[in-house]
Each structure stands twice: as structure tokens, then as C-alpha cells.
Design a protein around this motif. Structure first.
Motif, PDB file in Angstrom:
ATOM      1  N   GLU A 174       0.816  -1.204   0.000  1.00 24.19           N
ATOM      2  CA  GLU A 174       0.000   0.000   0.000  1.00 24.19           C
ATOM      3  C   GLU A 174       0.854   1.260   0.000  1.00 24.19           C
ATOM      4  OE1 GLU A 174      -0.456  -2.580   1.874  1.00 24.19           O
ATOM      5  OE2 GLU A 174      -2.561  -2.984   2.320  1.00 24.19           O
ATOM      6  N   ALA A 175       2.085   1.113   0.465  1.00 27.97           N
ATOM      7  CA  ALA A 175       2.945   2.289   0.576  1.00 27.97           C
ATOM      8  C   ALA A 175       3.094   2.996  -0.758  1.00 27.97           C
ATOM      9  CB  ALA A 175       4.308   1.880   1.116  1.00 27.97           C
ATOM     10  N   ILE A 176       3.242   2.217  -1.834  1.00 29.75           N
ATOM     11  CA  ILE A 176       3.375   2.881  -3.125  1.00 29.75           C
ATOM     12  C   ILE A 176       2.061   2.859  -3.896  1.00 29.75           C
ATOM     13  CG2 ILE A 176       5.828   2.388  -3.289  1.00 29.75           C
ATOM     14  CD1 ILE A 176       5.158   0.246  -5.321  1.00 29.75           C
ATOM     15  N   ALA A 177       1.147   1.960  -3.473  1.00 27.53           N
ATOM     16  CA  ALA A 177      -0.037   1.734  -4.311  1.00 27.53           C
ATOM     17  C   ALA A 177      -0.961   2.945  -4.359  1.00 27.53           C
ATOM     18  CB  ALA A 177      -0.796   0.510  -3.814  1.00 27.53           C
ATOM     19  N   ILE A 178      -1.059   3.686  -3.258  1.00 27.90           N
ATOM     20  CA  ILE A 178      -2.006   4.793  -3.263  1.00 27.90           C
ATOM     21  C   ILE A 178      -1.533   5.887  -4.208  1.00 27.90           C
ATOM     22  CG2 ILE A 178      -3.078   6.549  -1.821  1.00 27.90           C
ATOM     23  CD1 ILE A 178      -4.153   3.793  -1.440  1.00 27.90           C
ATOM     24  N   PHE A 179      -0.230   6.084  -4.248  1.00 30.44           N
ATOM     25  CA  PHE A 179       0.288   7.030  -5.240  1.00 30.44           C
ATOM     26  C   PHE A 179      -0.073   6.570  -6.643  1.00 30.44           C
ATOM     27  CE2 PHE A 179       3.880   7.495  -8.227  1.00 30.44           C
ATOM     28  CZ  PHE A 179       3.629   8.804  -8.586  1.00 30.44           C
ATOM     29  N   LEU A 180       0.142   5.286  -6.908  1.00 35.49           N
ATOM     30  CA  LEU A 180      -0.140   4.780  -8.252  1.00 35.49           C
ATOM     31  C   LEU A 180      -1.621   4.905  -8.572  1.00 35.49           C
ATOM     32  CD1 LEU A 180       2.091   1.633  -8.090  1.00 35.49           C
ATOM     33  CD2 LEU A 180       2.568   3.808  -9.177  1.00 35.49           C
ATOM     34  N   LEU A 181      -2.440   4.612  -7.581  1.00 33.23           N
ATOM     35  CA  LEU A 181      -3.884   4.727  -7.759  1.00 33.23           C
ATOM     36  C   LEU A 181      -4.260   6.145  -8.167  1.00 33.23           C
ATOM     37  CD1 LEU A 181      -6.521   2.953  -6.928  1.00 33.23           C
ATOM     38  CD2 LEU A 181      -6.597   4.496  -5.015  1.00 33.23           C
ATOM     39  N   MET A 182      -3.787   7.104  -7.396  1.00 38.04           N
ATOM     40  CA  MET A 182      -4.169   8.489  -7.669  1.00 38.04           C
ATOM     41  C   MET A 182      -3.591   8.957  -8.993  1.00 38.04           C
ATOM     42  SD  MET A 182      -6.246   9.169  -5.563  1.00 38.04           S
ATOM     43  CE  MET A 182      -6.686  10.852  -5.894  1.00 38.04           C
ATOM     44  N   PHE A 183      -2.368   8.534  -9.274  1.00 41.62           N
ATOM     45  CA  PHE A 183      -1.769   9.020 -10.517  1.00 41.62           C
ATOM     46  C   PHE A 183      -2.439   8.384 -11.731  1.00 41.62           C
ATOM     47  CE2 PHE A 183       1.526   9.813 -13.664  1.00 41.62           C
ATOM     48  CZ  PHE A 183       1.735  11.149 -13.403  1.00 41.62           C
ATOM     49  N   THR A 184      -2.802   7.110 -11.606  1.00 38.67           N
ATOM     50  CA  THR A 184      -3.524   6.478 -12.715  1.00 38.67           C
ATOM     51  C   THR A 184      -4.848   7.192 -12.950  1.00 38.67           C
ATOM     52  OG1 THR A 184      -2.574   4.408 -11.955  1.00 38.67           O
ATOM     53  CG2 THR A 184      -4.285   4.271 -13.609  1.00 38.67           C
ATOM     54  N   PHE A 185      -5.525   7.490 -11.870  1.00 40.73           N
ATOM     55  CA  PHE A 185      -6.806   8.184 -12.014  1.00 40.73           C
ATOM     56  C   PHE A 185      -6.606   9.566 -12.623  1.00 40.73           C
ATOM     57  CE2 PHE A 185      -9.027   5.630  -8.470  1.00 40.73           C
ATOM     58  CZ  PHE A 185      -9.274   4.639  -9.383  1.00 40.73           C
ATOM     59  N   PHE A 186      -5.552  10.240 -12.196  1.00 39.40           N
ATOM     60  CA  PHE A 186      -5.281  11.550 -12.779  1.00 39.40           C
ATOM     61  C   PHE A 186      -5.057  11.432 -14.280  1.00 39.40           C
ATOM     62  CE2 PHE A 186      -1.605  14.063 -14.258  1.00 39.40           C
ATOM     63  CZ  PHE A 186      -2.264  15.273 -14.423  1.00 39.40           C
ATOM     64  N   CYS A 187      -4.238  10.451 -14.686  1.00 37.30           N
ATOM     65  CA  CYS A 187      -3.954  10.290 -16.115  1.00 37.30           C
ATOM     66  C   CYS A 187      -5.232   9.961 -16.876  1.00 37.30           C
ATOM     67  CB  CYS A 187      -2.935   9.175 -16.325  1.00 37.30           C
ATOM     68  SG  CYS A 187      -1.313   9.596 -15.756  1.00 37.30           S
ATOM     69  N   TRP A 188      -6.067   9.135 -16.236  1.00 41.85           N
ATOM     70  CA  TRP A 188      -7.312   8.754 -16.898  1.00 41.85           C
ATOM     71  C   TRP A 188      -8.197   9.985 -17.123  1.00 41.85           C
ATOM     72  CZ3 TRP A 188     -10.425   6.183 -19.754  1.00 41.85           C
ATOM     73  CH2 TRP A 188     -11.789   6.204 -19.540  1.00 41.85           C
TER      74      TRP A 188
END
Lengths: 832, 277, 128
Positions: A174-188
Motif C-alpha cells: 500500500e505504501a506505493i499503491a495509493i500514489f499509483l492509484l491516484m496518478f492512474t486516475f489523474f492520467c485517466w
């Protein structure tokens, strides 16, 4: 245009924008700093150490990656885990976290910065939390504007709901996953807004990273198609949607298949995965989601094609074409489904299909899932604990999204609904709710601030003119009349304002909803004022001042709350415990490491240690010894075997231990110092899991005395005979001398005459004062840590005379053996 | 235990060497009577010849009396250990029954088939070989095969619970999924041609529409296309043999000039387009 | 994307009323007249991708899916390339100019190139 406060006139727009962007950068920098700093409590209070359970495995895997390289790591077979089965690590993990640390490690070493891999692992989560703040800023900026973005970044930076999973040392996916989640959503969102294949590709790449990093990637796999589908159903199809979704889907799906743990799942139903217990219901969800994913993709292709055709023919002809195409597609689809069902490739109407709607399914039928506290439903107080006043602002923010309702707002609404539902089902999914709460609250709060900081006064001149027409002379009547709708909610708010600091919990909800509704009204007012010359708005400095002060107060309380929660609740490594003496000084309890290092120093390198699965990763990571079961929990039977051994009498457990080559048994016992997370409190889960596999031999009711779970004189015989009970209380009474021994966790008095052990050896090193320290080479040497939290027993080898160990012990204690008559092997044939 | 045995044995050997005395049986006598005390058989066992096998009914009683003497003389001795052994040579079952011997060397053993001793082994329809084993510290050990004894058949003994673990396990045979086979060459070639055929269609269609790339070799466009081509070559090399890390490194290096070349090339085409329209 | 699917669509009209076939032929004419040449180039490429994807799929169904990785990456690359090209087509289509304010045709091509390289990377990685 009248203003509530004077504005400087002689500034060029360029200066304003430049200053604003500079301030934004500084603010983001400060937010990042705050986000990192507030996660360092654990390091400051304790030390730079990996926390809890799973992170120990991640850390161990990362060490392998850093020392042996990526390809070695990829093919790593770990023979020490799940002894004697072993574990194919490369194919059963999400390697994203380890790969990230490995890359950082190699990068730093290439720059001649010899940083220890442990420190990278410890500090990875805080570092990524700063990135999360930035990604949230970008995401919210797309939603509203930069100021909302900054607020959202500040919220996510310090909100406890996210800190709980990302303090320094919490080296988990989860340490890196939330960043990835938010960034993926931003890109989307960005891809959708611009219709850009570039952002679609970036979204796909980060989606791939997410798939490689966390099982929660399913959430993205869920959200984006759902968003596309909803947009489609809302009649909002556009070529931009087509470009964004298709690009993301085509690249993202292919990319996600590169991760071995995910593998062919997107295209193939792998039934064997369903056997993995924990994954069984989520597997079906996964398949269903991928069906949706592909379905939406196909739908988009069809709609896009239809659009193209429509642009070339008249509407009547288009209708004809559409009808014939729909009919032929329907017929073909029907035959395809019939053929597939006939061939047995799909079985759509089986009972298990429905289990995916029932989120409680796994919990009800698979005790090992229910036994994990993270999987329990969320309690209401924890929402407030983790989100503080954001939880009250959150609905207001969602309402704001409904008001604007552009494509990206639809996304936030769907996200909010889904995440709220899942957060209510399981505590651990609070983590996915937190970002959207921060975003929505930031939108609401920034709208509020926008309204009340805006110096523009309502246009009273117009009002004057109109009132002049009516014939009244006083402008103040008009003013007060128009101000009334705004003042009404504000009045109620003001009364409550004073109570707010006193009881922030209860009143805050009303207060905030009041604020939100007035803000919504105000926004509406300002919007309509600009267009239809209505004169609703904020008058004077006093109202502004009151609202702004109140908001700042809320924010201050939020910061205080976050700091307090983080420092007191979420920063304990749980490997090292801290207790506070009455005089306020802190006392560190380091029993776990003491015991694990004892194992590392004093036992053979291939000595198998049996413990409950919670401690498997820690034993592997700190003691470096093979374990029977660990936190991977992939093999329920193996865990049940350990549960059976723990809950059976010694005679039954001993063959199990010997057959699994167990040399040491480790139990956690908190009865002496009151550590409540010990094995006796988990014991019923062991019994339940064992009962699931051996219902004839282990029965849960046997461990109760008239429905009560007792460990004192009234404990049931089965309980008292069980290995776990014996190992926990062995020689416990000796500690108390003549006094009645007391278990401080369960608050019960244990029998003064403790249990005896025949098949396991024990030796208490913690009692050096008693002078019975023998050297570690003696056969039944074992260990009990300083505060008795960890107790280690050695499994005795077979008696050299071939006697049963119980008899051998009785013999060496000088007890006379009861003479038993030899049993004749001769059995006469009956009926003669 | 083992060292103790060896010690005793060596001690026995020494004793035998010193005394050279042997134990012998005097007047061994066997009597079989039925449950109502009628004597069915009474016989003195011959010392040399093996007697006829005896048969014991389900409720009969066998009595054996003898006296142990030293060197065949009249004086009876009490051996330290006296055992009767019942042995089934086929099934390997045996039973050892200690016999009490008086200090005068006289002994009496009674086997009541209605209540057999625990030492009597399970039997089939085969006879049990009954022998007498004498042990003494001061004499040579002696063993006398007395007679064969038929006793009623008992049920076959239940196997020991751990019996299964004392056998050789059957070798583990792994079942592998059958190796997937490539289709025949002809099929492969046909389908390869089929899969490649769209190229022809593509080229045909492009030819029909009129593909013209007037600026392909322009110095502003060429680097971009060349670098894109280089990327594809790199990826093919990755498939052939490069490692992941290398590809990412080279790709990263390659990306920098590609970005600049792309910017120039696309800006140029943008200008052309603007000029055209 | 028009080419092959139009061809496919034209098969049902043989059994449906002639109005539909009239509509199809009108569609074809209008397509031939209204579409700029560079879009036709892209359409031809799309047709090529669809055909090669379909033949690969037919091979998988009829003969074998044995190197499953190879099939998946081949088929996946067809789908991915199709989608990327279709996106490019949508972005450079003058009719869609209003929808893609932020994406110029050059930018669209740059995106296309990037997307293709990323896609090909994964395809080659998956090829086995």
C-alpha cells in the motif's frame, strides 16, 4: 464593482500568476515535507525498523532482489517457507514494491551513496506519500482548480486514514499503491478530458505498475470501465472517451498480463486459483470485472463505429442499418453463448456466480479470512478517527460534484459510492476511501473559501435601481432582504460555532453540513449573480471573517487530530512495544527481537520453527529459520495442521511435530505483562481453522466451559490438555511464588499448579537470577523472553531407549511405573 | 541394554569354560486332559527322537512336567531363566512363557486352552513348535525342542497401527500434462502465409489510394522516423536476447534524442499543414 | 475502421429488405467521397490490422493455441495497434476538430508513436 476589502490595483496579471505559481510550488513543497515528517514518528520514537508482519517478508524479498539481482529474484524458490512444501516466491507476489526499492537502491549506489537497503525500505512509504500528495493535487486540479488541489494535497498528506498504512517502516504494498492509484486516475481523467492517447498510455503504464504492486489494482480495473459505462449510458459518448478508454484498455490489459501472479487471468478462468481460499470470491469478482472491462471496450468500439457510419448517411438510413446490425449481432451473440455453454467453456448460472455479490461470503465460510482483523467491518468511530472532519465535508463535496457534473465529476461520484461501500465492508479498504474523501472535501472546502474570500460584493446598484422603480427609497431594505437567504443558514451556524471547539465530534456534522449547504447556496448565488444579475452574495467583512475563522479553526483541529492519532496510534512498529511507566517515562519492550535473535544465534540453521502463521514472516525475516506456515496463508490445510497441533494434547501433537521435522515451537504469551495480541487470544481461530479440516478430532465447544472461554481452574479439560495452553502457562505459577498466579490479559487467576510438559523442553533464560541457566547445547534448551511474550520450546527427540517420552519422564522423576498386563495378540474366533 | 547383554554373554562364556557343565532335562512328561478331567494322553517325551505332534482341543488342558538336572545326574538345579517358546515358523508369530522352576529343579507348566495365557501367539491350522530354553550363569545355555502342538485356530491378528509406515512406498509417478505439439509444417506454412496475406492487401489498398510521402527524406523528418525505427530494432533485440535492465537503459537513452527529433519534425509538419490550409 | 466492418455488414443485407443494401451502398459512396485521402490511408491500415487479427484468431481456434503467449501477444498487438490507430484517426479527423482542442494532428501522431512503442515493448516482453 464594490469590494469588501481593498485590492491592490497596480499589479500586472503576469506578476499575479507568477506569484501564485511560486506560492503553489512552495505550498506543495511544504505539504510534501509535512507528509514525510508526520510519518517519521515511528523512527523518532523507536528506531529505523521494519514494522509488523507482511513488511518483513517484503523486506526479506527486497534484500534478495538487491543482493542477487532481478532475474534471480524472479526465479526465487524459497525452500524455508511452508516447510516442507516451499514457496515459489517470484510467481506468487506483487513485485512492484521490491522492484521500486531495488531501483532506488541501485540508483543511489550508482551515485556512490551507500545507503543501507533497510533504510530505503523504511523510508519508502513516507517518500511516496509526498508523491501521493502531488498526484492528488494534480487530480483535484482537474476537478476544480489549483486551490482545491492544494487543499486535497494537504489533506491526503496528513490524513490518518492514509498514514495508518504508510508510516516509516510500514514497508507494504500500500505504501506505493495509493500514489499509483491516484496518478492512474489523474492520467485517466486527463486522457478523457483531452482525448489524449498520450495520457491514456501513461495511465496504462501506471496501471501496469499498480498491477505489479498491489492486489487492489482490481479497484482501478473496476472504476475506469464503470466510469466509461456510466458516461456511455448518460449519452456522453465522445471520440475523446473512445481514445482514452481504448488506449488504456488495450495497453493496460496486455501489460497486466506480464505480472506472473496475475498472468492469464484477464483472458482465462483459472479454476485452480479458486482453491486458494482467500482468492475464491475475489476471483469471481475479478473475472466479472474483466468481463465488464472487455464488454465496455467492445461496446465502445461498436458505438464509435456507429458514430462514424452516422456521419456518412442520413438518419433514416442509419436507423435501418442499426436495426439490421442489432438483429444480426443479437442472433450471432445468442448462438455464440449457446455454443460456449454447450462446450462447457462458460457456466454462467452456477451458484458460485452469485457469491461475488455477497461480500460476506468469504468471511462466513473461510475462517482464515475472518480471523484477520483487517477483514472485519469498519466501526463507525474509526471513520472519524481516520478522517476527522473530512468525513463530514465529504458528502458536501460529492454534492458539489453533482452540481458541476462534467465527466470527471461523474468519476468522483462513482469512486465515492464504490469506495464508501467497500470501506464499510472491510476495515482495510478504508485506504481506498481516503483519497476520494480528501478530494471531495477539498472541493467543498475550497468552494467555501472561494465564496467567502472573494472580495466581490453583490451588485447593490442594480438592486437600488430596481427598488427605485418600485418606489421605495431605502436601499438598506433591499439589501437586508436579499441578504436574508444567506443569513438564515449562517445564523444557525453562528450559534453552533461556539460549541464547535468544545465538542468537535458531535456538533461538527451539523455545523459542516450547514457550512456546506450555505456554501452551495453561495456558489449558486455567485454564479447566478454574474449571469442573471441576481444580487445574492456575501456582504461585509464580518460574515466573511466569521466563516473563514471557523474554517481555519476546523483545519487546525484537523491538524492536531492527525498529529495526535499518528503519533499515538499508528506509529507503533508492533515488533517493538512501548509501555509508559506511571512517572511518564517510556519503557521499551523488545521481546520479539530478543527471541528471534536467540533463535538465530542458538539454533541450527535448518531447525524448523513452528508458530502460528502470524509470526511466519517475522521468523523468516529476523531469525532466518524455516517455518511451517506464514502470512502468505495460501495453504489452508497446512495452517490447519499447525492449528491442530496447537489445540491437541501433547500425545497427539507430538507425532505431528515430528512428522514435520519441527525442532522448535514458538508461542506468544502476553499474560505476564498484559500484551493482548497473544496466541491464547487467537487460540479459538486456530481451533476453528483446525476444525474446518478435522471436524472429528477438534471441536470448538470442547474448549469452552459452559460457553465461557476460561483459562483458570474452570478451564475445560480439552483446553487444559491442549499444547497451546500448556506452552503458555508452563511454569508460569513459579513466577508468583506463594501467590495465586494471575493472567493479566484475560484477568483470570490461573491454577497454582501449572501444566507439565513431556514432549517439549523448556528452559527459562529470563530467570537468570534463579541460576538454572544451562548451556545451549543441552538437549532440551529453550527460551523465554524477558517479559515472557515469546516462549520457545524445543521438541524432544525420540527417547533413546525407545520409550514413550511420557513414560521416560515419569521414570526419570522416580515415579513407579504402573504395571500393565501385556495384551494378548491372540483373539479367539467367536461363535465356536 | 546392548552393552549389558554383551557383558552377560562374555561372562557366560567364561563360566562355561570354567565349569563345562550342561543342563539336561529329566523325565519330561506331557499330559493332555479334557475339561472334565478325563485324561486323553499322557506320555513321556523321548529325549532324542522328536515325538508325534500333539493336538489340543478348544477346552483341553496341557500339562508339562520336567526336572532340570546338571549333567544328566539326579541332582536337580534351578536355572536362572526358564522359558517355553511357542513358535509358528511360517507366520513368524511366537510367544514366550516363563516357567517357574523349584530350587530342586522341578517344574510344572499348565496350558488351559479355555483360558490361554497372553503369551500364546495367534495360530492358524499349522502347529506351533514348542521348545524349552534354559539359561544359567554357571551352565551352558540349553535349548530343547519338545514337540509340535496343534491348537485351535484363532482369528488373524489385527495389523499394528504403524504397520503401513514400515513398508516401502510405491515410487511416485508424476503425471504431466501432455506436451503440446506444433501442428504439421504444411498447416503452419499455410497459416503463416494467411496471416501475412493482409500485408498484400494493405500495400494494394495504399497503392490504390496513392501513398505519397514527399517529405520522408527531408532532414527534419528523417531523424525522427529513423529513431522510431531504432526503437523497434531495440525491442526486437530485446526479444532476441537483451535483458530487461539493458532495454530500459538503452530505451531511456534513445528517448532523449527522439523527443527532440520528434519536436522538430512535428513542428515542421505543423507548419506545412498550416501553410497548406 | 470502416473498410472491413462495412464488408462484414454487407452480408446480412442479402437476406434483409433491399432498403438496407441501398443504405449500405449509399454509405460506401458517401465514405468514398467525403473521406480525405490521409484518413483512407489510415483506414486501409486498420483493415490490414483487422484482417491479420482475425486470421490469427482463426488459427488459434482451428489449429492450436500452443504457444499461448505468442498467440496472445500477436492478437493483443493487433487489438492494441488497431485501437491506437483508430484513436489517431479520430484525432486527425477534421470533423472531430472541435472535440480535440488540445490535440493537434502532430501531437496525435506523437502520442500514437509513444503508445505504439509502449505497446510493442509489452508485446515483445510477452512473446516468450
Amino acid at each position: 464593482m464594490p469590494t469588501a476589502y481593498p485590492l491592490p490595483k497596480d499589479l500586472s496579471p503576469a506578476i499575479v500568476t507568477n506569484t501564485a505559481s511560486l506560492l503553489r510550488i512552495i505550498a506543495l513543497g511544504l505539504i510534501s515535507g509535512a507528509a514525510i515528517a508526520s510519518r517519521l514518528f515511528a523512527v523518532v520514537n523507536f528506531e529505523s525498523i521494519i514494522h509488523e508482519f507482511d513488511p518483513w517478508f517484503n523486506y526479506r524479498a527486497t534484500r534478495v532482489l538487491a543482493s542477487k539481482g532481478f532475474y534471480e529474484f524472479w526465479n526465487w524458490f524459497d525452500p524455508t517457507a511452508w516447510y516442507p512444501l516451499g514457496r515459489v516466491v517470484g510467481g506468487t507476489i506483487y513485485p512492484g514494491l521490491m522492484a521500486t526499492s531495488g531501483v532506488i537502491y541501485n540508483l543511489l549506489h550508482a551515485l556512490h551513496l551507500p545507503v543501507d537497503i533497510r533504510n530505503i525500505c523504511v523510508l519508502l512509504a513516507p517518500g511516496f506519500s509526498a508523491l501521493t500528495a502531488w498526484a492528488t493535487y494534480m487530480f483535484t486540479k482537474e476537478l476544480k482548480d489549483e486551490s482545491a488541489g492544494l487543499l486535497a494535497a494537504a489533506f491526503i498528506g496528513i490524513v490518518p486514514g492514509y498514514i495508518s498504512r504508510s508510516v516509516a517502516g510500514s514497508y507494504d504494498n500500500e505504501a506505493i499503491a495509493i500514489f499509483l492509484l491516484m496518478f492512474t486516475f489523474f492520467c485517466w481523467i486527463k486522457a478523457l478530458k483531452q482525448g489524449s492517447a498520450f495520457f491514456g498510455t501513461i495511465a496504462a503504464v501506471f496501471y501496469f505498475y499498480m498491477v505489479a504492486a498491489w492486489g487492489g489494482y482490481v479497484f482501478i480495473t473496476n472504476m475506469i470501465p464503470l466510469h466509461a459505462l456510466v458516461l456511455l449510458l448518460m449519452g456522453r459518448f465522445s471520440s475523446r472517451l473512445y481514445v482514452a478508454y481504448s488506449t488504456w484498455y488495450a495497453i493496460g490489459t496486455l501489460a497486466s498480463m506480464q505480472v506472473p501472479f496475475v498472468g492469464f487471468q484477464p483472458v482465462r478462468t483459472s479454476e485452480h486459483m479458486a482453491a486458494l481460499g482467500e482468492h475464491s470470491s475475489s476471483m469471481y469478482q475479478l473475472i466479472f470485472i474483466h468481463l465488464t472491462l472487455t464488454g465496455v471496450f467492445g461496446l465502445l468500439q461498436i458505438v464509435a463505429f456507429a458514430q462514424l457510419v452516422r456521419s456518412h448517411v442520413s438518419s433514416k438510413q442509419f436507423q435501418e442499418l442499426l436495426v439490421s446490425a442489432v438483429i444480426s449481432a443479437g442472433v450471432m451473440g445468442f448462438f455464440a453463448i449457446v455454443a460456449l455453454t454447450y462446450k462447457g467453456w462458460i457456466a454462467p448460472w452456477t451458484g458460485r456466480f452469485y457469491s461475488l455479490w455477497d461480500t460476506g461470503y468469504a468471511k462466513k465460510y473461510i475462517p482464515i479470512i475472518a480471523s484477520v482483523s483487517e477483514h472485519q467491518p469498519t466501526a463507525w468511530p474509526s471513520f472519524f478517527m481516520d478522517l476527522h472532519f473530512l468525513i463530514f465535508l465529504f458528502p458536501a463535496g460529492v454534492v458539489m460534484c453533482f452540481r458541476a457534473l462534467r465527466d470527471e465529476h461523474v468519476f468522483v461520484i462513482i469512486y465515492a459510492v464504490m469506495a464508501s461501500y467497500f470501506a464499510g465492508v472491510m476495515v482495510r479498504l478504508m485506504l481506498t476511501l481516503t483519497p476520494v474523501v480528501c478530494v471531495a472535501s477539498a472541493v467543498a472546502m475550497s468552494s467555501l473559501l472561494d465564496t467567502y474570500l472573494d472580495p466581490k460584493e453583490p451588485d447593490t446598484d442594480e438592486q437600488k435601481g430596481r427598488s427605485a422603480l418600485v418606489g421605495t427609497t431605502s436601499a438598506s431594505i433591499g439589501t437586508s432582504a436579499t441578504a436574508a437567504p444567506v443569513a438564515a443558514p449562517k445564523k444557525t451556524k453562528k450559534t453552533k460555532e461556539k460549541e464547535a471547539p468544545v465538542a468537535p465530534g458531535g456538533v461538527l456534522g451539523d455545523l459542516v453540513s450547514g457550512v456546506a449547504s450555505s456554501a452551495a447556496a453561495a456558489v449558486q448565488a455567485s454564479e447566478t449573480a454574474s449571469t442573471s444579475k441576481s444580487t445574492k452574495g456575501i456582504f461585509g467583512l464580518d460574515t466573511r471573517f466569521a466563516v473563514i475563522m471557523n474554517t481555519i479553526g476546523l483545519l487546525l483541529f484537523f491538524v492536531l487530530h492527525c498529529t495526535w492519532v499518528t503519533s499515538s496510534a499508528y506509529s507503533s512498529p508492533s515488533v517493538v512495544l512501548a509501555s509508559t511507566s506511571p512517572d511518564g517515562s517510556q519503557h521499551i519492550i523488545d521481546d520479539f527481537r530478543e527471541a528471534y535473535y536467540w533463535l538465530r544465534q542458538n539454533t541450527a540453521e535448518d531447525a524448523v520453527v513452528m508458530s502460528w502463521w502470524d509470526y511466519g514472516y517475522q521468523i523468516a525475516g529476523m531469525a532466518d529459520r524455516p517455518t511451517l506456515v506464514d502470512n502468505n496463508t495460501w495453504n489452508n490445510t497446512h495452517i490447519a495442521t499447525v492449528g491442530k497441533a496447537m489445540s491437541s494434547p501433547e500425545e497427539v501433537a507430538y507425532p505431528i511435530l515430528r512428522k514435520h521435522d519441527v525442532s522448535y515451537v514458538l508461542v506468544i504469551f502476553g499474560g505476564l505483562i498484559g500484551y493482548s495480541g497473544d496466541d491464547l487470544n487467537k487460540f479459538l481461530w486456530m481451533v476453528r481453522i483446525a476444525q474446518g479440516v478435522w471436524p472429528d478430532e477438534i471441536q470448538e465447544p470442547n474448549y469452552f466451559n459452559k460457553g465461557e472461554y476460561r483459562v483458570d481452574d474452570r478451564a475445560s479439560p480439552t483446553m487444559r490438555e491442549s499444547l497451546m495452553y500448556k506452552m503458555s502457562y508452563y511454569r508460569f505459577a513459579d513466577l508468583f511464588g506463594a501467590q495465586q498466579p494471575m493472567d493479566r490479559v484475560r484477568g483470570q487467576q490461573v491454577p497454582a499448579k501449572g501444566p507439565t510438559l513431556d514432549y517439549l523442553g523448556e528452559h527459562s533464560v529470563g530467570f537468570r537470577c534463579r541460576g538454572n541457566v544451562s548451556n545451549s547445547s543441552s538437549a532440551d534448551e529453550a527460551f523465554t523472553s524477558e517479559n515472557w511474550i515469546v516462549r520457545i520450546y524445543e521438541v524432544k527427540k525420540d527417547d533413546i531407549l525407545g520409550r514413550d517420552l511420557k513414560i521416560a519422564n515419569a521414570f526419570s522423576e522416580g515415579k513407579k511405573r504402573k504395571r500393565s498386563k501385556p495384551v494378548s495378540r491372540r483373539k479367539a474366533i467367536r461363535g465356536w | 541394554m546392548i552393552p549389558r547383554i554383551t557383558f552377560h554373554l562374555s561372562w557366560l562364556v567364561i563360566a562355561a569354560g570354567v565349569h563345562a557343565a550342561t543342563l539336561s532335562l529329566q523325565s519330561p512328561r506331557v499330559t493332555i486332559s479334557s475339561s472334565d478331567a478325563t485324561q486323553l494322553l499322557s506320555d513321556t517325551l523321548p529325549s532324542i527322537k522328536r515325538p508325534e505332534p500333539l493336538t489340543l482341543g478348544a477346552s483341553d488342558i496341557l500339562k508339562l512336567t520336567f526336572q532340570v538336572t546338571e549333567n544328566g545326574e539326579g541332582k536337580g538345579v534351578q536355572p536362572h531363566q526358564t522359558f517355553l517358546r511357542f513358535y509358528d515358523s511360517v507366520s513368524g508369530e511366537e510367544g514366550i512363557q516363563p516357567v517357574r522352576v523349584t530350587p530342586g529343579g522341578k517344574a510344572k507348566f499348565e496350558l488351559n486352552m479355555a483360558r490361554p495365557p497372553a503369551s500364546l501367539p495367534p495360530t492358524t491350522d499349522r502347529p506351533l513348535a514348542v521348545s524349552l530354553i534354559l539359561g544359567s550363569f554357571v551352565h551352558d545355555p540349553a535349548k530343547y525342542d519338545l514337540f509340535d502342538l496343534y491348537v485351535p485356530t484363532s482369528s488373524t491378528p489385527a495389523p499394528h497401527p504403524d504397520e503401513a509406515s514400515f513398508h516401502v512406498l510405491p515410487p511416485i509417478v508424476h503425471t504431466f500434462r501432455p506436451e503440446q505439439k506444433l501442428p504439421p509444417k504444411v498447416v503452419s506454412i499455410v497459416f503463416a502465409a494467411l496471416v501475412l496475406s493482409p500485408w498484400a492487401i494493405l500495400l494494394g489498398l495504399w497503392g490504390k489510394i496513392g501513398l505519397s510521402v514527399p517529405h520522408l527524406v527531408s532532414p527534419r523528418i528523417l531523424p525522427f522516423t529513423a529513431l522510431l525505427g531504432a526503437f523497434e530494432v531495440l525491442l526486437v533485440r530485446y526479444w532476441v536476447g537483451l535483458k530487461l535492465g539493458q532495454v530500459l537503459l538503452y530505451g531511456g537513452i534513445l528517448a532523449i534524442p527522439t523527443i527532440f527529433a520528434g519536436k522538430t519534425a512535428l513542428a515542421t509538419t505543423g507548419e506545412w499543414r498550416a501553410g497548406k490550409h | 475502421m470502416a473498410g472491413p466492418k462495412t464488408a462484414k455488414l454487407s452480408s446480412p443485407p442479402t437476406t434483409t429488405p433491399p432498403e438496407t443494401s441501398v443504405a449500405v451502398s449509399m454509405l460506401w459512396e458517401s465514405y468514398m467521397q467525403q473521406t480525405p485521402n490521409r484518413l483512407k490511408l489510415i483506414d486501409a491500415f486498420l483493415a490490414f490490422i483487422v484482417l491479420s487479427g482475425v486470421t490469427q484468431f482463426v488459427y488459434c481456434v482451428l489449429v492450436t493455441n500452443f504457444p499461448f503467449n505468442a498467440f496472445l501477444s500477436g492478437f493483443g498487438s493487433s487489438i492494441g495497434q488497431f485501437v491506437l490507430t483508430a484513436s489517431l484517426r479520430a484525432q486527425v479527423n477534421p470533423q472531430n476538430r472541435s472535440e480535440f482542442k488540445d490535440v493537434s494532428p502532430e501531437r496525435a501522431f506523437a502520442d500514437f508513436a509513444l503508445g505504439s512503442i509502449v505497446l510493442h515493448f509489452f508485446v515483445f516482453n510477452f512473446l516468450g
